[in-house]
Design a protein around this motif. Structure first.
Motif, mmCIF file in Angstrom:
data_model
loop_
_atom_site.group_PDB
_atom_site.id
_atom_site.type_symbol
_atom_site.label_atom_id
_atom_site.label_comp_id
_atom_site.label_asym_id
_atom_site.label_seq_id
_atom_site.Cartn_x
_atom_site.Cartn_y
_atom_site.Cartn_z
ATOM 1 N N MET A 226 0.851 -1.188 0.000
ATOM 2 C CA MET A 226 0.000 0.000 0.000
ATOM 3 C C MET A 226 0.888 1.240 0.000
ATOM 4 S SD MET A 226 -3.329 0.076 0.057
ATOM 5 C CE MET A 226 -4.769 0.139 1.083
ATOM 6 N N GLN A 227 0.492 2.246 -0.767
ATOM 7 C CA GLN A 227 1.236 3.513 -0.786
ATOM 8 C C GLN A 227 0.285 4.635 -0.402
ATOM 9 O OE1 GLN A 227 1.958 3.522 -4.924
ATOM 10 N NE2 GLN A 227 3.471 1.873 -4.876
ATOM 11 N N MET A 228 0.816 5.628 0.290
ATOM 12 C CA MET A 228 -0.034 6.729 0.745
ATOM 13 C C MET A 228 0.702 8.050 0.652
ATOM 14 S SD MET A 228 -1.450 5.223 4.269
ATOM 15 C CE MET A 228 -0.773 3.596 4.373
ATOM 16 N N ALA A 229 -0.073 9.115 0.462
ATOM 17 C CA ALA A 229 0.492 10.464 0.531
ATOM 18 C C ALA A 229 -0.619 11.411 0.945
ATOM 19 C CB ALA A 229 1.072 10.877 -0.820
ATOM 20 N N ALA A 230 -0.239 12.530 1.551
ATOM 21 C CA ALA A 230 -1.262 13.459 2.042
ATOM 22 C C ALA A 230 -0.757 14.887 1.959
ATOM 23 C CB ALA A 230 -1.629 13.108 3.480
ATOM 24 N N ARG A 231 -1.709 15.824 1.971
ATOM 25 C CA ARG A 231 -1.387 17.250 1.986
ATOM 26 C C ARG A 231 -2.357 17.954 2.924
ATOM 27 N NH1 ARG A 231 2.133 15.449 -0.574
ATOM 28 N NH2 ARG A 231 3.044 16.096 -2.565
ATOM 29 N N TYR A 232 -1.868 19.016 3.571
ATOM 30 C CA TYR A 232 -2.773 19.920 4.270
ATOM 31 C C TYR A 232 -2.329 21.350 3.969
ATOM 32 C CZ TYR A 232 -4.998 22.857 7.663
ATOM 33 O OH TYR A 232 -5.700 23.888 8.225
ATOM 34 N N VAL A 233 -3.248 22.191 3.526
ATOM 35 C CA VAL A 233 -2.928 23.598 3.251
ATOM 36 C C VAL A 233 -3.949 24.472 3.984
ATOM 37 C CG1 VAL A 233 -2.645 25.356 1.483
ATOM 38 C CG2 VAL A 233 -2.048 22.988 0.965
#
Lengths: 450, 116
Positions: A226-233
């Motif tokens: 499983m691969q994951m990535a995230a952002r918060y702005v």
């Protein structure tokens, strides 16, 4: 927007918050020009007070500012004592925050109910009050009695017409305060109110931002295949109530959460922290996303009935081939599966948390084959003033090409920022199953790098 | 826009409040305050007229949700007149369309009897 309102947006002018020192100086200059009748020594005294505020705004905290200010006010008015009490909105009490000649007030943590006593009366009436002869039978603060204060004069600290505190001076021998004395005190109180509001807003923003950072996962967990990535702005420089979380459940299932708490600033960030903790606790008890959200709803209804929040919870099976999703009023996630066009998951969206409902919550199960990608996001990513929100979701779906999640996150943020400049905050979480069918992962291969 | 600038019309115990063309962070607190002021006058029904509302962000949705809680706790009812408003989909996503009665226009809302 939060109900508390004022603390979150202390000033209508963003310029003031950006450079409060300059705004205060401009005000001072305008006032001097507009009032030629002001006595010369009076302007001098005011400048003394202003210099304290200027210095304070260059790096002090509100406490240090107020200590310097009360000393200067006491000197300027040739009084024996000076004190500032700030309103604590939660309790509706005035809290002694800085004092000169009356340090006991602060040391003993004096709190005065609005409407009671001298300071309480000023806060209740929102205007200056003079007591040339203090009636000791009516004084509620024992420190004033012990000190032997004979005369008192006080003025409210006002921000947008609302009382945020009280500044008062006292003398140990009887004194008749003049109108000029009152005017000077009120001007000092106005300056103090501006500075306190500006500094509080800055502290609130800094604290909210630090809290938000501490609550978002420092690193997403490592899960085999499983691969994951995230952002918060944050939106327009203000931290809001958006968050995401990824956790591995005792069953070996992977749980991904995204949500949006109503409001912004420190209050929203603190609520978000409590919701995150509650969700983690319920996820230890059940891995059914609808059940997790039902329990969260009960918790919030009971302990925080005024909070409104949208949450989406997705639980991936241990062998990753299936994901169950439940939404409490949140935007539907976008699913991209190999050989199919990407699009929003067709699912029931149940009521957001914070509004009582009789209907139960639903879960939707979907297949998640190798190479499949699920995109969780908050509304700030897809909304645009002049277009239906479905257009935003379609736009997002169009840019979700199967690739590694880090690259996809970057593409999505770029494409969506191009389409709609974000004013609201944005959270984005992308989870992708490895495209090459690997060996079936067992529970032992699932772990966290955090 | 301040709360005082909203158009509020009463027909008996039924208040119709005209919503702005855009509801977002800049005016949702005014929407909040006008709806709670009207709710404080114990209406049987409040219809929020959103037929001219082109955009409603989450802060607007939250204002409607708070008003719904306030009105229902007093035995009243909050309705939306929504027409072809772009805000409709946002109401569906948040599930508010499940608890707020939705009408095509103000006339239909006024014609419908109060109560669940």
């Amino acid at each position: 927007m939060t109900r508390t309102g004022r603390l979150d947006e202390p000033w209508s002018s963003s310029d003031f918050v950006a450079d409060p020192g300059k705004a205060v100086r401009l005000l001072l200059e305008n006032e001097s020009r507009a009032s030629p009748a002001v006595p010369p020594d009076w302007t001098e005294k005011l400048r003394g007070i202003q210099s304290i505020i200027d210095r304070a705004l260059s790096g002090l905290d509100p406490q240090e500012l107020l200590v310097a200010l009360v000393e200067r006010v006491r000197d300027a008015l040739q009084a024996d004592t000076a004190a500032v009490l700030l309103l604590d909105r939660q309790s509706g009490q005035l809290v002694a925050t800085a004092a000169s000649g009356l340090e006991e007030e602060v040391q003993q943590g004096v709190r005065i109910q609005i409407g009671r006593g001298f300071a309480g009366r000023i806060a209740a009436e929102g205007r200056p009050v003079i007591l040339n002869e203090v009636d000791h039978t009516k004084v509620v603060n024992p420190i004033l009695l012990t000190k032997g204060i004979r005369s008192l004069m006080g003025a409210p600290l006002l921000a947008d017409g609302a009382v945020i505190g009280v500044l008062h001076v006292g003398t140990l021998s009887p004194r008749t305060f003049t109108n000029t004395d009152v005017d000077l005190l009120q001007l000092a109180a106005d300056r103090a109110a501006m500075a306190v509001q500006a500094l509080t807003a800055n502290l609130d923003r800094a604290a909210a931002s630090a809290l938000q950072r501490s609550l978002l996962p420092a690193a997403l967990p490592f899960v085999k295949d499983m691969q994951m990535a995230a952002r918060y702005v944050p939106g327009s420089g203000n931290v809001g109530g958006d968050w995401y979380d990824v956790l591995i459940l005792p069953s070996g299932e992977l749980c991904a959460v995204i949500g949006d708490v109503a409001g912004s600033g420190l209050r929203a960030a603190a609520i978000m922290g409590r919701i995150r903790s509650a969700l983690r606790a319920y996820a230890l008890e059940t891995s059914d996303p609808a059940d997790i959200l039902t329990r969260l709803g009960h918790n919030m209804h009971y302990f925080e009935p005024d909070v409104l929040v949208t949450v989406l919870c997705a639980v991936f099976s241990p062998c990753l081939d299936r994901v169950r999703i439940s939404s409490a009023g949140h935007m539907p996630p976008v699913l991209a599966r190999p050989g199919e066009p990407a699009g929003p998951v067709s699912m029931v969206s149940d009521l957001l948390i914070g509004v009582p409902a009789e209907r139960g919550r639903h879960g939707t199960a979907i297949g998640f084959p190798p190479g499949a990608m699920l995109c969780l996001y908050t509304d700030g990513l897809v909304e645009r003033r002049d277009r239906p929100i479905d257009d935003g979701i379609a736009r997002l779906s169009a840019v979700l090409t199967p690739s590694d999640p880090e690259t996809v996150c970057a593409c999505v943020m770029a494409a969506m920022a191009d389409w709609s400049p974000h004013s609201d905050d944005v959270a984005l979480l992308i989870v992708r199953r490895d495209p090459t069918p690997g060996s079936e992962p067992d529970a032992a291969s699932v772990g966290s790098t955090a | 826009m301040t709360a005082a600038e909203f158009d509020v019309r009463w027909t008996g115990r039924h208040a119709v409040v005209t919503m702005p063309a855009e509801i977002d962070l800049t005016n949702s607190s005014s929407v909040d305050s006008v709806l709670s002021t009207v709710a404080g006058q114990h209406p049987e029904v409040i219809t929020a007229d959103m037929t001219g509302t082109l955009f409603c962000d989450s802060s607007g949705i939250h204002a409607l949700a708070r008003a719904h809680k306030l009105v229902t706790s007093d035995g009243g009812e909050l309705r939306l007149a929504i027409g072809a408003s772009l805000a409709r989909r946002v109401l569906e996503f948040t599930g508010l369309d499940q608890v707020l009665p939705i009408y095509a226009d103000v006339r239909q809302s006024l014609a419908a009897p109060p109560g669940p």
